[in-house]
Design a protein around this motif. Sequence first.
Motif, mmCIF file in Angstrom:
data_model
loop_
_atom_site.group_PDB
_atom_site.id
_atom_site.type_symbol
_atom_site.label_atom_id
_atom_site.label_comp_id
_atom_site.label_asym_id
_atom_site.label_seq_id
_atom_site.Cartn_x
_atom_site.Cartn_y
_atom_site.Cartn_z
ATOM 1 N N SER A 314 40.925 35.746 37.707
ATOM 2 C CA SER A 314 40.202 36.807 36.997
ATOM 3 C C SER A 314 41.102 37.799 36.252
ATOM 4 O O SER A 314 40.619 38.496 35.348
ATOM 5 N N THR A 336 41.135 43.755 34.122
ATOM 6 C CA THR A 336 40.060 42.905 34.621
ATOM 7 C C THR A 336 40.551 42.185 35.856
ATOM 8 O O THR A 336 41.620 41.568 35.831
ATOM 9 N N ASP A 339 35.947 41.214 41.450
ATOM 10 C CA ASP A 339 34.908 42.221 41.655
ATOM 11 C C ASP A 339 34.751 42.479 43.151
ATOM 12 O O ASP A 339 33.895 41.893 43.831
ATOM 13 N N HIS A 388 36.043 45.760 35.697
ATOM 14 C CA HIS A 388 36.980 46.324 34.730
ATOM 15 C C HIS A 388 37.336 47.747 35.153
ATOM 16 O O HIS A 388 36.448 48.553 35.455
#
Length: 430
Positions: A314, A336, A339, A388
Amino acid sequence: MKTILIVYLILINLIGFTAMGIDKRKAIRHKWRIPERTLFLIALAFGSIGVLTGMYVFRHKTKHLSFSIGIPAILVAQLLLLAFLYSWNLRRVQSPSQAVEHELALIEELDEPTIQSFISYENLTNSHLATGTIDQKATDAVALFFKNFSYDILGETVDGTTATVTVEITNSDMHAVARDLCSAILRQSAAVTVSASTQTTGDYYHLLYDTLASNSYDTIVTTATFHLRKDGKNWIILADSTLEDELVSGFISSMNDPYILPASTVLSIHLDALKALDTEGWKDYLSIDDVFATYNSEYSTQIDDAYSARIAASFDYEILKCHEEGDTATATVRITSVDMPGVLETYKKYLLAYAATTRSIRDNDVQVSNETSRLLLQSLTETTDVCHTDVDMTFHNNGDTWEINFDDSFTNAVMGDLQQAMETFTALNQ
């Protein structure tokens, strides 16, 4: 005279080699250091082979851009100068212009034997001091470097036993060459998985060849001023660092310009090096070892591997802005990465489902640890979303190059705001 020159070259290079060793030892012991200016003066006094060898033997200053670029650049210039010195005793010319023309013709009409004499270590000092192998690619690099070289003598001024000859030199745009070569060197030195100690002078020539072969450069016209002194019937060129730089159209001064690469370019190169990391690379770079403190022998390694794999898959970046003011630069970078909020949400769902079962009551501590660790691994594997994070950075030019330091906020963004994640994980586990 020849014997004296050989002895001097041996001694000055041994001094350079020894000085690097002493400075490395002093650095380890946190004692008074040999000034970098002194090390450069030794290199400029034809001790560049010794200094360069000491850099890689003692693994000292190999990550300093001024040394990894400056010392090889000095060496290239000195090779040309030594070629001039070697031909002095063969000259029997009657005018300063003829003396200059004799030397410039050697460059304009380079053949392979002449190039080998420029870059052969045996012609400089003992071969055992050489670092790396000077192969055919190195020869080709020098040939490409002077591919567009030509000259035109504009005039001469004679004053008794001294003279000045002005020459117009046409060559490739050496500022552009230096910029591209500095980028290539920085990419190699910034690579996280490549040890700087493996870089040799031979590697430098390979980078030079690759740079020249893969790019097209305009030609530019510069001026070189030769100062000469009459010795009997011969005119002797008084070579110095200024003339060396003028002969290569400012290549040396461009290579040593700390601002030749914009701050945004230097930042991009360092970020690209991180982007190139694979799972194991990220694991080593971030020193990941039971990063979520599960203390579970069965799953902790798998969890670390899954987490590192998610970062590798990622990680990306975008430089939103970068502003230079003097020797300070500020930048905002959008990172980035994995998550972690999404991972936590999934993990929470699984934990609540497990807690709602009678199994969670019957399981002993080891079984609970195994199940919660397995659920964490499953959460990391299933969650493929990214997040992000904007990170503000400030960095400085240290007089050699832009010095990029990634602080805790950057690392935290790369790891998906792990600080907050760890607090949440602890609360969930409790």
